[in-house]
Design a protein around this motif. Structure first.
Motif, PDB file in Angstrom:
ATOM      1  N   SER A 292       0.825  -1.210   0.000  1.00 27.73           N
ATOM      2  CA  SER A 292       0.000   0.000   0.000  1.00 27.73           C
ATOM      3  C   SER A 292       0.860   1.261   0.000  1.00 27.73           C
ATOM      4  O   SER A 292       0.523   2.259  -0.660  1.00 27.73           O
ATOM      5  N   TRP A 293       1.961   1.214   0.743  1.00 26.44           N
ATOM      6  CA  TRP A 293       2.864   2.373   0.773  1.00 26.44           C
ATOM      7  C   TRP A 293       3.464   2.631  -0.607  1.00 26.44           C
ATOM      8  O   TRP A 293       3.575   3.780  -1.040  1.00 26.44           O
ATOM      9  N   LEU A 294       3.820   1.566  -1.301  1.00 23.89           N
ATOM     10  CA  LEU A 294       4.360   1.725  -2.657  1.00 23.89           C
ATOM     11  C   LEU A 294       3.304   2.278  -3.606  1.00 23.89           C
ATOM     12  O   LEU A 294       3.610   3.103  -4.471  1.00 23.89           O
ATOM     13  N   GLN A 295       2.067   1.827  -3.463  1.00 22.44           N
ATOM     14  CA  GLN A 295       0.999   2.342  -4.324  1.00 22.44           C
ATOM     15  C   GLN A 295       0.714   3.811  -4.044  1.00 22.44           C
ATOM     16  O   GLN A 295       0.409   4.576  -4.966  1.00 22.44           O
ATOM     17  N   GLU A 296       0.787   4.200  -2.767  1.00 21.23           N
ATOM     18  CA  GLU A 296       0.577   5.613  -2.434  1.00 21.23           C
ATOM     19  C   GLU A 296       1.688   6.497  -2.992  1.00 21.23           C
ATOM     20  O   GLU A 296       1.454   7.661  -3.321  1.00 21.23           O
ATOM     21  N   ASN A 297       2.879   5.937  -3.054  1.00 25.99           N
ATOM     22  CA  ASN A 297       4.026   6.685  -3.575  1.00 25.99           C
ATOM     23  C   ASN A 297       4.377   6.249  -4.991  1.00 25.99           C
ATOM     24  O   ASN A 297       5.537   6.343  -5.414  1.00 25.99           O
ATOM     25  N   LEU A 299       3.545   7.607  -7.721  1.00 28.51           N
ATOM     26  CA  LEU A 299       3.940   8.739  -8.546  1.00 28.51           C
ATOM     27  C   LEU A 299       5.439   9.014  -8.406  1.00 28.51           C
ATOM     28  O   LEU A 299       6.138   9.223  -9.406  1.00 28.51           O
ATOM     29  N   ALA A 300       5.921   8.993  -7.160  1.00 25.36           N
ATOM     30  CA  ALA A 300       7.358   9.220  -6.947  1.00 25.36           C
ATOM     31  C   ALA A 300       8.191   8.100  -7.565  1.00 25.36           C
ATOM     32  O   ALA A 300       9.236   8.348  -8.183  1.00 25.36           O
ATOM     33  N   VAL A 301       7.686   6.864  -7.429  1.00 26.98           N
ATOM     34  CA  VAL A 301       8.398   5.729  -8.029  1.00 26.98           C
ATOM     35  C   VAL A 301       8.406   5.849  -9.551  1.00 26.98           C
ATOM     36  O   VAL A 301       9.428   5.595 -10.212  1.00 26.98           O
ATOM     37  N   GLY A 302       7.265   6.268 -10.115  1.00 29.98           N
ATOM     38  CA  GLY A 302       7.196   6.446 -11.562  1.00 29.98           C
ATOM     39  C   GLY A 302       8.105   7.552 -12.061  1.00 29.98           C
ATOM     40  O   GLY A 302       8.744   7.420 -13.110  1.00 29.98           O
ATOM     41  N   ILE A 303       8.159   8.653 -11.308  1.00 25.92           N
ATOM     42  CA  ILE A 303       9.044   9.759 -11.689  1.00 25.92           C
ATOM     43  C   ILE A 303      10.500   9.324 -11.632  1.00 25.92           C
ATOM     44  O   ILE A 303      11.310   9.655 -12.523  1.00 25.92           O
ATOM     45  N   PHE A 304      10.842   8.556 -10.594  1.00 22.85           N
ATOM     46  CA  PHE A 304      12.221   8.054 -10.490  1.00 22.85           C
ATOM     47  C   PHE A 304      12.568   7.140 -11.666  1.00 22.85           C
ATOM     48  O   PHE A 304      13.636   7.254 -12.274  1.00 22.85           O
ATOM     49  N   GLY A 305      11.635   6.240 -11.998  1.00 22.77           N
ATOM     50  CA  GLY A 305      11.885   5.358 -13.138  1.00 22.77           C
ATOM     51  C   GLY A 305      11.955   6.120 -14.448  1.00 22.77           C
ATOM     52  O   GLY A 305      12.789   5.817 -15.315  1.00 22.77           O
ATOM     53  N   LEU A 306      11.079   7.137 -14.604  1.00 23.67           N
ATOM     54  CA  LEU A 306      11.102   7.935 -15.833  1.00 23.67           C
ATOM     55  C   LEU A 306      12.397   8.734 -15.955  1.00 23.67           C
ATOM     56  O   LEU A 306      12.979   8.819 -17.055  1.00 23.67           O
ATOM     57  N   CYS A 307      12.856   9.312 -14.853  1.00 27.32           N
ATOM     58  CA  CYS A 307      14.127  10.055 -14.886  1.00 27.32           C
ATOM     59  C   CYS A 307      15.287   9.137 -15.230  1.00 27.32           C
ATOM     60  O   CYS A 307      16.188   9.502 -16.000  1.00 27.32           O
ATOM     61  N   THR A 308      15.269   7.923 -14.660  1.00 28.44           N
ATOM     62  CA  THR A 308      16.320   6.958 -14.989  1.00 28.44           C
ATOM     63  C   THR A 308      16.311   6.612 -16.474  1.00 28.44           C
ATOM     64  O   THR A 308      17.366   6.554 -17.126  1.00 28.44           O
ATOM     65  N   ALA A 309      15.109   6.388 -17.017  1.00 34.41           N
ATOM     66  CA  ALA A 309      15.008   6.077 -18.450  1.00 34.41           C
ATOM     67  C   ALA A 309      15.445   7.251 -19.315  1.00 34.41           C
ATOM     68  O   ALA A 309      16.136   7.068 -20.338  1.00 34.41           O
ATOM     69  N   LEU A 310      15.079   8.480 -18.919  1.00 32.92           N
ATOM     70  CA  LEU A 310      15.480   9.657 -19.695  1.00 32.92           C
ATOM     71  C   LEU A 310      16.986   9.853 -19.671  1.00 32.92           C
ATOM     72  O   LEU A 310      17.592  10.225 -20.687  1.00 32.92           O
ATOM     73  N   VAL A 311      17.612   9.603 -18.517  1.00 34.62           N
ATOM     74  CA  VAL A 311      19.070   9.710 -18.445  1.00 34.62           C
ATOM     75  C   VAL A 311      19.720   8.697 -19.377  1.00 34.62           C
ATOM     76  O   VAL A 311      20.689   9.002 -20.097  1.00 34.62           O
ATOM     77  N   GLN A 312      19.190   7.496 -19.396  1.00 34.42           N
ATOM     78  CA  GLN A 312      19.750   6.477 -20.282  1.00 34.42           C
ATOM     79  C   GLN A 312      19.528   6.823 -21.751  1.00 34.42           C
ATOM     80  O   GLN A 312      20.426   6.627 -22.579  1.00 34.42           O
TER      81      GLN A 312
END
Length: 334
Positions: A292-297, A299-312
């Motif tokens: 549940s904590w991961l689902q609540e966050n 958006l932050a997890v998605g932003i982190f993954g998106l930033c990682t993909a953009l850097v790559q």
């Protein structure tokens, strides 16, 4: 007194068929102009068949032809040399522009890979520190005991450092082989991450069941010798998330073979508080609480993954752009 026919002006007489008019051809005022077009008149150099009007002759003489075609040869050569010079200047300008673009991309890629390498050094340092101070930190799986947070950080940091090093050297040396190697390694990592993400969302239910079963098996290693990392990980999770057990606090009953839970499950921590009544323990299941904590966050997890993909993707763009610039420079400006 009537003038004789021989005294008629040459301007009133019709030209003879042979064109032999001594007054017009030799002594006339148009001889100078007519000679410019290759004819001085009939009677010079055996020029037969000439007309009486200057500039209308169809066959110019050899001198006029020589005068007409001798001078343009030099002009043709001059134009040819000017064309070559212009093309050469354009090539130099294009090569200088390509070299300038190559230098700009070179320094940008070097700065990017330097930050990439420094980030890998930081991740590797944290992993080594966790391994040295906390043992196998955050090892929750009994099936994969080496899959700990410390080991994952060490492997990730080492791999990132290696990729960043290859990119830095390839950018500085403008080496096509190293640039292509950097591109392929980074592309492989990006594809691997995308594959894991797709498989995770496609088999979420199966992963949930397997993870819960594996975590319950890992509870039996809690507090045993050589499993300091797993013990510390469960203690931190139950204390911070205020939960107990995987699906319920009764999961610990099978571990201890008694009505007992770890002290980290207590509402108020104290020594041997896990031996008290269930009313003093946390009731929330840890697996669902963390999920549940991961689902609540998310958006932050998605932003982190998106930033990682953009850097790559940015690294891939730099690598391929510089590779193409190096190829162009070697082809056109060698």
């Amino acid at each position: 007194m009537r003038r004789s026919s021989t005294d008629e002006s040459t301007y009133r007489r019709s030209p003879s068929p042979e064109g032999k008019e001594p007054g017009f051809a030799r002594g006339g005022p148009f001889r100078r102009c007519s000679s410019l077009y290759g004819r001085a008149g009939a009677g010079e150099a055996g020029d037969a068949g000439g007309g009486p009007f200057f500039g209308l002759h169809s066959n110019p003489g050899p001198k006029a032809a020589q005068a007409r075609y001798t001078s343009p040869k030099g002009n043709k050569y001059v134009v040819f040399y000017l064309d070559l010079s212009f093309i050469f200047l354009l090539e130099l300008k294009r090569c200088s522009m390509a070299r300038g673009c190559l230098q700009g991309v070179k320094y940008l890629m070097f700065a990017f890979n330097l930050l990439f390498w420094l980030g890998g050094c930081g991740v590797l340092g944290v992993g080594v520190w966790l391994a040295a101070t906390q043992g196998s930190f955050a090892t929750l799986s009994s099936s994969f005991p080496s899959l700990s947070a410390a080991n994952l950080l060490i492997v990730t940091g080492t791999f990132v450092m290696a990729i960043g090093f290859v990119g830095c050297i390839g950018a500085l040396k403008e080496n096509k082989c190293l640039l292509l190697t950097f591109f392929l390694l980074l592309l492989l990592v990006l594809l691997l991450e995308a594959t894991i993400a797709v498989l995770f969302f496609a088999y979420t239910d199966k992963i949930d069941r397997y993870a819960q079963q594996d975590l319950k098996k890992g509870l039996h290693l809690y507090g045993t010798q050589g499993n300091v990392g797993l013990t510390n990980a469960w203690s931190i999770i139950q204390t911070d998330f205020r939960c107990c057990g995987v699906s319920n606090y009764t999961d610990w009953f099978e571990v201890y073979n008694a009505t007992r839970v770890p002290d980290s499950c207590c509402l108020e921590f104290s020594d041997s508080c896990g031996l008290h009544a269930p009313g003093t323990w946390w009731k929330a299941p840890c697996y669902e609480t963390v999920k549940s904590w991961l689902q609540e966050n998310l958006l932050a997890v998605g932003i982190f993954g998106l930033c990682t993909a953009l850097v790559q993707i940015l690294g891939l763009t730099f690598a391929m752009t510089m590779y193409c610039q190096v190829v162009k420079a070697d082809t056109y400006c060698a």
